[in-house]
Write a protein that holds these residues in place. Structure first.
Motif, short mmCIF file in Angstrom:
data_model
loop_
_atom_site.label_atom_id
_atom_site.label_comp_id
_atom_site.label_asym_id
_atom_site.label_seq_id
_atom_site.Cartn_x
_atom_site.Cartn_y
_atom_site.Cartn_z
N TRP A 54 0.90 -1.22 -0.09
CA TRP A 54 -0.05 0.07 -0.02
C TRP A 54 0.74 1.21 -0.05
CZ3 TRP A 54 -4.35 1.59 -1.44
CH2 TRP A 54 -5.23 2.68 -0.90
N LYS A 55 1.81 1.24 0.84
CA LYS A 55 2.70 2.44 0.91
C LYS A 55 3.77 2.65 -0.33
CE LYS A 55 3.25 2.43 6.04
NZ LYS A 55 3.95 2.16 7.06
N THR A 56 3.80 1.30 -1.03
CA THR A 56 4.67 1.44 -2.25
C THR A 56 3.69 2.10 -3.18
OG1 THR A 56 5.90 -0.44 -1.70
CG2 THR A 56 5.68 -0.05 -4.04
N SER A 89 2.93 -0.57 -11.09
CA SER A 89 3.20 -1.92 -11.21
C SER A 89 4.29 -2.31 -10.45
CB SER A 89 3.67 -1.93 -12.67
OG SER A 89 4.70 -1.39 -13.09
N LEU A 90 5.22 -1.43 -9.89
CA LEU A 90 6.45 -1.76 -9.05
C LEU A 90 5.73 -2.34 -7.85
CD1 LEU A 90 8.67 1.23 -9.57
CD2 LEU A 90 8.75 -1.03 -10.77
N THR A 91 4.46 -2.07 -7.20
CA THR A 91 3.86 -2.48 -6.31
C THR A 91 4.05 -4.19 -6.30
OG1 THR A 91 2.49 -0.50 -6.10
CG2 THR A 91 1.70 -2.68 -4.97
N LEU A 92 4.02 -4.75 -7.36
CA LEU A 92 4.19 -5.99 -7.39
C LEU A 92 5.50 -6.66 -6.98
CD1 LEU A 92 2.80 -8.53 -9.03
CD2 LEU A 92 4.51 -8.33 -10.79
N ILE A 93 6.58 -6.10 -6.79
CA ILE A 93 7.78 -6.33 -6.13
C ILE A 93 7.40 -6.26 -4.62
CG2 ILE A 93 10.12 -5.61 -5.40
CD1 ILE A 93 9.95 -4.33 -8.59
N SER A 94 6.83 -5.21 -4.09
CA SER A 94 6.45 -5.49 -2.57
C SER A 94 5.65 -6.50 -2.13
CB SER A 94 5.91 -4.04 -2.21
OG SER A 94 4.81 -3.73 -2.57
N LEU A 95 4.84 -6.86 -3.02
CA LEU A 95 3.96 -8.20 -2.62
C LEU A 95 4.87 -9.47 -2.43
CD1 LEU A 95 1.08 -7.70 -5.26
CD2 LEU A 95 1.24 -7.27 -2.71
N VAL A 112 12.14 -12.22 -10.95
CA VAL A 112 10.72 -12.60 -11.43
C VAL A 112 9.83 -11.41 -11.30
CG1 VAL A 112 8.65 -14.11 -11.41
CG2 VAL A 112 10.85 -15.02 -11.46
N SER A 113 9.85 -10.91 -10.09
CA SER A 113 8.95 -9.70 -9.83
C SER A 113 9.15 -8.50 -10.66
CB SER A 113 8.83 -9.43 -8.18
OG SER A 113 10.33 -9.21 -7.85
N VAL A 114 10.67 -8.45 -10.75
CA VAL A 114 11.03 -7.30 -11.44
C VAL A 114 10.61 -7.16 -13.02
CG1 VAL A 114 13.13 -5.65 -12.41
CG2 VAL A 114 12.82 -6.36 -9.95
#
Length: 180
Positions: A54-56, A89-95, A112-114
């Motif tokens: 969320w913060k990301t 879409s960078l939020t995917l990394i924080s997940l 993979v996330s990047v």
């Protein structure tokens, strides 16, 4: 969700660094209209590795996206896809940040996330090119994939080089409430 002074300061520093790296003298322009290879994603990915999803999302999509849109000067109509969703879409990394730092081969989750975040960026910028500039999907895809994929590769390489130091920082200064 609560923001601490530490969160605000850390996000402010990294978003500020990303905005500085977005200045034309720090990027390589490879396209005539737009599109450049830059190091902007590195500090934004560090936010994703340090903060909750969320913060990301707030930091990358709302704060960075809005300021970058205003700095780039392509008009606010480009904000929803080219900036908000593209950088969001960078939020995917924080997940997947927990497995990144807690699993034995966590760097694979990072890779993979990047890659997935970069593919999402390509998708959103391609759709924006079709929608706003009336390019064909293929033309917009080729145009955007050229510079976004190189930027993603540079970012991934930098993050892999920074992986061990980031891992040590996370271990020493964890955000205890967020790692759960």
């Amino acid at each position: 969700m609560k923001y601490t002074i530490k969160d605000i300061a850390e996000i402010g520093i990294f978003v500020g660094l990303a905005l500085v790296l977005n200045i034309p003298i720090f990027s390589i322009h490879i396209m005539s209209n737009a599109g450049s290879i830059s190091f902007t994603l590195i500090p934004l990915c560090i936010i994703a590795l340090r903060k909750s999803w969320w913060k990301t999302l707030i930091a990358t999509a709302i704060i960075y996206g809005l300021f970058a849109c205003l700095m780039d000067g392509y008009g606010f109509q480009t904000y929803p896809l080219d900036y908000c969703l593209s950088y969001g879409s960078l939020t995917l990394i924080s997940l997947v940040r927990k497995p990144i730092f807690e699993k034995k081969y966590g760097f694979i989750y990072l890779i993979v996330s990047v890659i997935l975040a970069t593919l999402l960026r390509i998708l959103f910028t391609t759709i924006d090119g079709v929608w706003l500039y009336e390019y064909t999907f293929l033309a917009s895809f080729i145009y955007n994939a050229t510079y976004v994929s190189i930027t993603g590769a540079v970012t991934l390489a930098a993050l892999l080089l920074l992986f061990k130091p980031l891992q040590m920082i996370i271990e020493r200064y964890p955000d205890a409430k967020e790692i759960q």
